[in-house]
Design an enzyme around this catalytic site. Structure first.
Site, PDB file in Angstrom:
ATOM      1  N   TRP A 276     -14.921  -9.313  -8.844  1.00 42.05           N
ATOM      2  CA  TRP A 276     -13.600  -9.302  -8.197  1.00 42.05           C
ATOM      3  C   TRP A 276     -13.354  -8.009  -7.421  1.00 42.05           C
ATOM      4  O   TRP A 276     -13.588  -6.916  -7.957  1.00 42.05           O
ATOM      5  CB  TRP A 276     -12.519  -9.417  -9.280  1.00 42.05           C
ATOM      6  CG  TRP A 276     -11.144  -9.162  -8.766  1.00 42.05           C
ATOM      7  CD1 TRP A 276     -10.517  -7.934  -8.679  1.00 42.05           C
ATOM      8  CD2 TRP A 276     -10.213 -10.118  -8.241  1.00 42.05           C
ATOM      9  NE1 TRP A 276      -9.251  -8.092  -8.144  1.00 42.05           N
ATOM     10  CE2 TRP A 276      -9.043  -9.425  -7.872  1.00 42.05           C
ATOM     11  CE3 TRP A 276     -10.256 -11.510  -8.063  1.00 42.05           C
ATOM     12  CZ2 TRP A 276      -7.925 -10.067  -7.330  1.00 42.05           C
ATOM     13  CZ3 TRP A 276      -9.141 -12.138  -7.518  1.00 42.05           C
ATOM     14  CH2 TRP A 276      -7.996 -11.414  -7.161  1.00 42.05           C
ATOM     15  N   ILE A 277     -12.865  -8.136  -6.187  1.00 43.91           N
ATOM     16  CA  ILE A 277     -12.351  -6.949  -5.505  1.00 43.91           C
ATOM     17  C   ILE A 277     -10.965  -7.263  -4.942  1.00 43.91           C
ATOM     18  O   ILE A 277     -10.645  -8.401  -4.620  1.00 43.91           O
ATOM     19  CB  ILE A 277     -13.259  -6.427  -4.366  1.00 43.91           C
ATOM     20  CG1 ILE A 277     -13.092  -7.212  -3.064  1.00 43.91           C
ATOM     21  CG2 ILE A 277     -14.696  -6.421  -4.778  1.00 43.91           C
ATOM     22  CD1 ILE A 277     -13.634  -6.452  -1.863  1.00 43.91           C
ATOM     23  N   ASN A 278     -10.148  -6.204  -4.850  1.00 44.48           N
ATOM     24  CA  ASN A 278      -8.924  -6.330  -4.060  1.00 44.48           C
ATOM     25  C   ASN A 278      -8.726  -5.109  -3.171  1.00 44.48           C
ATOM     26  O   ASN A 278      -9.617  -4.817  -2.364  1.00 44.48           O
ATOM     27  CB  ASN A 278      -7.709  -6.746  -4.902  1.00 44.48           C
ATOM     28  CG  ASN A 278      -7.402  -5.900  -6.095  1.00 44.48           C
ATOM     29  OD1 ASN A 278      -8.200  -5.825  -7.024  1.00 44.48           O
ATOM     30  ND2 ASN A 278      -6.260  -5.264  -6.105  1.00 44.48           N
ATOM     31  N   ASP A 279      -7.623  -4.431  -3.278  1.00 42.19           N
ATOM     32  CA  ASP A 279      -7.206  -3.466  -2.256  1.00 42.19           C
ATOM     33  C   ASP A 279      -8.277  -2.473  -1.797  1.00 42.19           C
ATOM     34  O   ASP A 279      -8.973  -1.894  -2.626  1.00 42.19           O
ATOM     35  CB  ASP A 279      -6.046  -2.600  -2.780  1.00 42.19           C
ATOM     36  CG  ASP A 279      -4.935  -3.404  -3.405  1.00 42.19           C
ATOM     37  OD1 ASP A 279      -5.025  -4.635  -3.439  1.00 42.19           O
ATOM     38  OD2 ASP A 279      -3.966  -2.775  -3.862  1.00 42.19           O
TER      39      ASP A 279
ATOM     40  N   ARG B 103       3.915   2.880  -7.647  1.00 43.46           N
ATOM     41  CA  ARG B 103       2.462   2.958  -7.434  1.00 43.46           C
ATOM     42  C   ARG B 103       2.057   3.090  -5.958  1.00 43.46           C
ATOM     43  O   ARG B 103       2.892   3.045  -5.066  1.00 43.46           O
ATOM     44  CB  ARG B 103       1.785   1.732  -8.045  1.00 43.46           C
ATOM     45  CG  ARG B 103       2.359   0.393  -7.599  1.00 43.46           C
ATOM     46  CD  ARG B 103       1.719  -0.755  -8.388  1.00 43.46           C
ATOM     47  NE  ARG B 103       2.254  -2.047  -8.000  1.00 43.46           N
ATOM     48  CZ  ARG B 103       3.263  -2.657  -8.626  1.00 43.46           C
ATOM     49  NH1 ARG B 103       3.848  -2.099  -9.659  1.00 43.46           N
ATOM     50  NH2 ARG B 103       3.713  -3.815  -8.188  1.00 43.46           N
ATOM     51  N   ASP B 104       0.739   3.253  -5.777  1.00 45.23           N
ATOM     52  CA  ASP B 104       0.084   3.211  -4.463  1.00 45.23           C
ATOM     53  C   ASP B 104       0.462   4.373  -3.543  1.00 45.23           C
ATOM     54  O   ASP B 104       1.017   4.168  -2.449  1.00 45.23           O
ATOM     55  CB  ASP B 104       0.368   1.877  -3.746  1.00 45.23           C
ATOM     56  CG  ASP B 104       0.117   0.657  -4.617  1.00 45.23           C
ATOM     57  OD1 ASP B 104      -0.729   0.762  -5.535  1.00 45.23           O
ATOM     58  OD2 ASP B 104       0.756  -0.385  -4.405  1.00 45.23           O
TER      59      ASP B 104
ATOM     60  N   ASP C  65       5.575 -10.018  -0.611  1.00 41.07           N
ATOM     61  CA  ASP C  65       5.499 -11.452  -0.296  1.00 41.07           C
ATOM     62  C   ASP C  65       4.081 -11.872   0.107  1.00 41.07           C
ATOM     63  O   ASP C  65       3.909 -12.695   1.009  1.00 41.07           O
ATOM     64  CB  ASP C  65       6.455 -11.819   0.866  1.00 41.07           C
ATOM     65  CG  ASP C  65       7.900 -11.423   0.602  1.00 41.07           C
ATOM     66  OD1 ASP C  65       8.276 -11.362  -0.572  1.00 41.07           O
ATOM     67  OD2 ASP C  65       8.631 -11.179   1.582  1.00 41.07           O
TER      68      ASP C  65
END
Ligand SMILES: *[C@@H]1O[C@H](CO)[C@@H](O)[C@H](O)[C@H]1NC(C)=O
Ligand SMILES: *[C@@H]1O[C@H](CO)[C@@H](O)[C@H](O)[C@H]1NC(C)=O
Ligand SMILES: *[C@@H]1O[C@H](CO)[C@@H](O)[C@H](O)[C@H]1NC(C)=O
Ligand SMILES: *[C@@H]1O[C@H](CO)[C@@H](O)[C@H](O)[C@H]1NC(C)=O
Ligand SMILES: *[C@@H]1O[C@H](CO)[C@@H](O)[C@H](O)[C@H]1NC(C)=O
Ligand SMILES: *[C@@H]1O[C@H](CO)[C@@H](O)[C@H](O)[C@H]1NC(C)=O
Ligand SMILES: *[C@H]1O[C@@H](CO)[C@H](O)[C@@H](O)[C@@H]1NC(C)=O
Length: 594
Positions: A74-77, A201-202, A290
């Site tokens: 799995w990868i995301n950001d 976060r982020d 969203d």
């Protein structure tokens, strides 16, 4: 407005980046790095009991060939992209043990050309109490002394999110393989008036203020509403929260992955965030919510240390988007090598999680895109980094193809699964253009579903049908439709996935976005589409609307002979004044380890 160029001035030459890659990362024998050749390598075919009509097929043919992805899981950001001493770095959210989200580490890859990537050991792993639940997203900043620093969000066992710092352990290592978390962590704790400690976060890349202090923004829920909180620091380690946020809005409850940068209208050059922005620069605030990335253009009021959007739209459905398709958590960086700003964004799968288990991987990054602000400071424009063109081969070209109503032109002579297509449509007449209704802006996907590629309009739909089966039973349509508003033309661009696959159980929306267009002046409406097996990434109107999509056609597996067409289903004839297409070579993406 001669300084206003539709595209950035720079046009780096190609061919050499891949050679440079070979020089820097000569091939090793350990191409598979000790990982056994598992079933992943086999062409797996699974039949699912729930499907009566068509067998669900999961195949390695869906694996993209030149988009960024790890070998498995799995990868995301995208995290902390940067250019440092001749090397591009991309970190990303990665679950090392599974194809579902969780246990996030910062995986790390390096490149000299943004296309071919070599994987390194993880940069950040869950080693401390403050990041026991995950090393979540963040950014890299090149500090004044030239040293890079990472700020990321640590998630602990009791739902606190805190901002943490890490520095390279060995600045002499050209790849910055190892990172150290100093004892001062976490450097920003989730405390303060109005703050929700599990919605914090982020952190962004740092930028320098006129007082010489560093600033960052952090995505947060503040008093129940969304905010980009502002923090200041002299040394990048000790941070103080500025009382007011950089910007906040009551129209939503939480912003993820804020991105904040300066840009000169109409100028394709990027700006270095460690230097004060020149006068005349505008600022852009991007936020993720969203399931999409939205942005505002405005000014950075230095006296009040606040972002002030040029236009405040209370209804967030009207906010412009970085991409109108499957694209989230994007992050941009200043590329000092070529003086441009580049944005990365994550694209998830839209098949089922059992498909993902069968594939052994889930998630890719969209093609890195040069991003800049248009002349009117109204919208961002994006274009695949020029380095992508180094993968092109076997180019074909056509001019002056007339497409009457119902016209279909098959594009032959290139690989249809891995292709780069650039096409210009020119209307022959402008007298049958349908009127525009502003209420469509509220739900462009709904409008794309209503007026699909088979609904004849005045001018449009016209566009491309890609990954099509012989009988067109399966195809992905990317198309335009021109409307006349009071003093301007509005163009709708759709990417309709509803017939992209006969396989059941897939997420198949009809994505769409509108852009304003000076049709009388510009005449040609351009479309560029990058096809990469299960990825269809399109750029309309020279990068005014971008739509990233994931598709899983059965055609891709069954006969390998997907087709590609230009079509017109509008009443007015359109001319394809220029059509160019190339096959795209497979890039070396994380197949080897440095
Ligand atoms: C996270 O790792 C633990 C072991 O360290 C494992 O039991 C768990 O299944 C993993 N979770 C996910 C979602 O991968
Ligand atoms: C730092 O990196 C350099 C270059 O790769 C290497 O020669 C050196 O041994 C490294 N130092 C340590 C302490 O690891
Ligand atoms: C903080 O956010 C979490 C996650 O959305 C939510 O469940 C919780 O109710 C919020 N806490 C407060 C005090 O608003
Ligand atoms: C958000 O709503 C609160 C309470 O209604 C109000 O005080 C505040 O000014 C609003 N903020 C914005 C940014 O609109
Ligand atoms: C764009 O801005 C840079 C400064 O960042 C400047 O050097 C350059 O001349 C500008 N280009 C154009 C075409 O205005
Ligand atoms: C064009 O319209 C016809 C009739 O409505 C439809 O059968 C055909 O599929 C459409 N073409 C495309 C590419 O969607
Ligand atoms: C990507 O997958 C689709 C289909 O499952 C979801 O609808 C999206 O919400 C999801 N996107 C993100 C950002 O998670």
């Amino acid at each position: 407005m001669s300084h206003c160029l539709p595209f950035p001035m720079f046009h780096p030459r190609h061919g050499w980046p891949f050679l440079l890659f070979l020089v820097l990362f000569p091939f090793e024998s350990s191409l598979l790095c000790g990982h056994p050749r598992t079933a992943e390598a086999a062409n797996r075919v699974l039949l699912y009991p729930q499907s009566a009509k068509v067998s669900s097929i999961v195949s390695k043919n869906y694996r993209t060939a030149y988009h960024f992805q790890p070998r498995k899981n799995w990868i995301n950001d995208p995290n902390g992209p940067m250019y440092y001493k001749g090397v591009y770095h991309l970190f990303y959210q990665y679950n090392p043990g599974s194809v579902i989200p969780g246990n996030k580490t910062w995986a790390h890859s390096v490149s000299t050309d943004l296309i071919n990537w070599v994987r390194l050991q993880p940069a950040l792993e869950r080693t401390e109490p403050y990041d026991a639940k995950g090393c979540w997203s963040g950014s890299a900043t090149i500090l004044g002394d030239g040293q890079p620093a990472i700020l990321y969000t640590g998630a602990d066992d009791v739902k606190n999110q805190a901002q943490c710092i890490a520095f390279p352990s060995n600045l002499s290592d050209p790849y910055l393989r190892e990172w150290t978390k100093p004892d001062s962590n976490p450097v920003i704790r989730p405390v303060g008036p109005g703050l929700n400690r599990s919605q914090f976060r982020d952190p962004t890349t740092g930028w320098a203020g006129p007082d010489g202090q560093w600033r960052i923004a952090v995505g947060a829920e503040l008093n129940g509403y969304s905010a980009a909180l502002l923090y200041k620091s002299q040394d990048f380690v000790h941070w103080n929260r500025v009382e007011h946020p950089l910007y906040s809005s009551n129209s939503s409850t939480m912003w993820e992955c804020p991105d904040f940068f300066a840009a000169i209208p109409g100028n394709g050059s990027g700006l270095d965030p460690s230097m004060a922005a020149p006068s005349g620069a505008k600022h852009v605030l991007k936020v993720s919510l969203d399931s999409c990335d939205k942005y505002m253009v405005g000014v950075y009021d230095l006296k009040r240390d606040e972002f002030v959007p040029d236009t405040v739209l209370d209804d967030r459905r009207l906010w412009p988007r970085i991409d109108y398709g499957n694209y989230y958590a994007s992050k941009s960086f200043f590329d000092a090598k070529k003086g441009r700003r580049i944005i990365w964004g994550w694209t998830n799968e839209s098949d089922s999680s059992s498909d993902d288990s069968a594939k052994g991987w889930a998630g890719i990054q969209a093609i890195p895109r040069t991003i800049w602000l248009d002349c009117q400071s109204k919208q961002l424009l994006q274009w695949p980094v020029a380095e992508v063109e180094s993968l092109r081969r076997n180019g074909i070209s056509h001019q002056g193809i007339e497409l009457e109503k119902g016209g279909l032109f098959e594009i032959k002579g290139t690989d249809t699964l891995q292709a780069d297509v650039e096409i210009d449509f020119e209307p022959e007449a402008m007298d049958s253009i349908d009127p525009f209704d502003p209420s469509w802006l509220m739900d462009t996907e709904k409008h794309c579903r209503k007026v699909d590629a088979s609904v004849h309009g005045g001018l449009g739909p016209f566009g491309l049908a890609v990954l099509a089966s012989a009988n067109m039973e399966e195809h992905t349509a990317v198309h335009f439709r021109v409307y006349k508003a009071e003093h301007k033309y509005m163009i709708l661009m759709c990417c309709d996935l509803r017939r992209s696959s006969l396989r059941p159980g897939l997420y198949t929306p009809a994505y769409g976005g509108f852009f304003e267009f000076d049709l009388e002046e510009e005449r040609k409406i351009s479309l560029r589409t990058l096809i990469d097996r299960s990825a269809v990434e399109s750029f309309g109107g020279g990068g005014k609307v971008c739509i990233m999509a994931r598709v899983y056609p059965a055609t891709l597996i069954e006969d390998g002979g997907a087709r590609m067409y230009a079509f017109n289903n509008g009443t007015s004839t359109v001319k394809v004044s220029q059509l160019k297409a190339w096959s795209m070579r497979r890039a070396h993406v994380n197949v080897k380890k440095a």
